[in-house]
Design a protein around this motif. Structure first.
Motif: not given
Length: 461
Positions: A94-108
């Motif tokens: 899940r990520l937000n393009t406003v803060d692309f790298d900072e918001s990127l989180v992986y799960s699973g």
């Protein structure tokens, strides 16, 4: 986790349960908040593996059959980021393009290695300012600082491996991501230190300074598209070329000013040391683009460089691109007629570049609605130049902006609409006029090119 993301996660888990018999599959899915494109594209190296259109909830999904374990990257234009995928993974982002790298989180399944590499990436980004200051230090102190930063990340990786038990390839990629990031700074140090300290000579390095080079590999396909590895190689060959030229070539002290010699030398070093084909191709491309776009050498020297480039890299995967760049540069040399490219004026009529520049001195500059700061700066600059250089017509060429937005931005920025034009074909424009960087301007007089590599901020007082 919101309902849509939870719903997608359950679908992925269900898919995984149904696919237990085929552990070679992998699932990669997610949600893009504030999307900037309609698609997510997945790459392995330079090749597109698949693309997924965003659905009405801004979700994308890939089911990958018989996947090769390793480093991939996904692109949601204009941003991209690495992702490590292996057989049996069911990875969700899940990520937000406003803060692309900072918001990127992986799960699973597969999240651990990816979240670790993402955290390392963000930490390295936050360290850049401090490392810039470290370049002022003496070699021993600089090495100590860099080695300390590297050790912190390697220790964290070791601790996490005890808990997670990464695969051999995951450990290799994660370790290389750390080691080559900091080795890159060591390659840069002699030149950065010399510039900041204003010394005439490069700093004297102890015999162990480049000890990490003993473990270098020029033949690991898994690392070819790892960003820190590639950036290291670019800096590494720049360093090797400079030092070997300075100490071994006849021109010695004049080497720094002899761009042709330096870049020919760099090509030959890459050819002699790099074994992995894609890495060699990419490094050759980097040298060619850097030389042709930034040096602005004579036609004769450009021709000599291209002859060496072809001789050493005849089957380079980027050859067509480099040949096009070379041809484009040749076509916009001084005294040549400006290329016959059609633009659209404010009334929607097609007008060619030669017609625009006929019977007058013209400065063509470029702007895009996607970069508002650049637009504001360049509009102020053009207003200033129009006052102090009344003998020139300053003509704006817009790219990457739809027609309605373009007209609104022209009016809002105070441009004179009669001197504003728009291109519908950005690729043709950039290939023909070599639009790099965006501060570039082209100066003409009565259809003839005076300087095709001017700078709107530097070519005039």
């Amino acid at each position: 986790m919101n309902r849509r993301l939870l719903y997608l996660f359950l679908i992925v888990l269900a898919g995984c349960n149904e696919s237990q018999e085929n552990l070679s599959n992998a699932f990669f899915s997610g949600e893009i908040v504030n999307p900037t494109s309609d698609y997510v594209v997945l790459y392995k190296g330079n090749a597109i593996i698949d693309s997924s259109a965003l659905d009405k909830n801004n979700m994308f999904s890939f089911k990958l059959d018989s996947i090769e374990d390793g480093l991939y990257h996904f692109k949601h234009a204009p941003e991209y980021q690495n992702v490590y995928l292996k057989k049996g993974d069911s990875l969700l982002i899940r990520l937000n393009t406003v803060d692309f790298d900072e918001s990127l989180v992986y799960s699973g399944k597969g999240e651990e290695i990816n979240n670790f590499m993402m955290e390392v990436y963000l930490t390295k980004e936050s360290e850049k300012k401090s490392i810039t200051n470290y370049y002022r230090l003496e070699p021993k102190d600089f090495s100590r600082k860099i080695d300390s930063l590297q050790k912190i990340k390697l220790d964290l990786l070791k601790e996490l491996d005890v808990e997670i038990h990464f695969t051999e390839k995951e450990l290799e990629i994660a370790k290389a991501d750390i080691v080559y990031s900091y080795a890159k700074f060591k390659e840069r140090y002699p030149f950065k230190h010399k510039k900041l300290s204003k010394d005439k000579k490069s700093p004297k390095l102890n015999k162990d300074y480049y000890a990490y080079r003993n473990k270098l590999t020029y033949d690991n396909k898994d690392l070819t598209y790892l960003r820190p590895y590639y950036e290291f190689m670019v800096n590494h060959f720049g360093n090797l070329s400079y030092m070997s030229c300075t100490h071994g070539c006849d021109i010695k002290d004049n080497m720094a000013k002899n761009h042709l010699h330096f870049n020919k030398h760099k090509l030959k070093l890459i050819d002699s040391l790099v074994i992995e084909k894609e890495l060699k191709d990419n490094l050759f491309r980097n040298v060619a683009v850097d030389y042709l776009l930034k040096v602005h050498d004579t036609q004769e020297n450009n021709k000599i460089f291209m002859e060496v480039f072809h001789a050493l890299s005849g089957d380079n995967r980027h050859m067509a691109e480099i040949d096009d760049l070379y041809a484009g540069i040749n076509n916009i040399q001084p005294q040549k007629r400006i290329p016959e490219i059609e633009l659209t004026n404010f009334e929607g009529e097609k007008v060619s570049l030669p017609n625009i520049s006929k019977n007058r001195k013209t400065v063509f500059y470029f702007w895009s609605g996607t970069n508002r700061k650049h637009l504001k700066d360049i509009s102020n600059r053009v207003k200033h130049l129009s006052r102090i250089e009344p003998n020139f017509s300053f003509v704006g060429i817009n790219v990457k902006t739809d027609q309605d937005d373009w007209k609104s931005l022209v009016n809002a920025s105070g441009f004179d609409p009669s001197y504003q034009f728009r291109s519908d074909d950005f690729e043709q424009l950039t290939k023909t006029l070599i639009v790099y960087p965006m501060n570039k301007c082209i100066i003409t007089e009565d259809e003839q090119i005076v300087d095709a590599f001017g700078d709107i901020y530097k070519s005039f007082p």
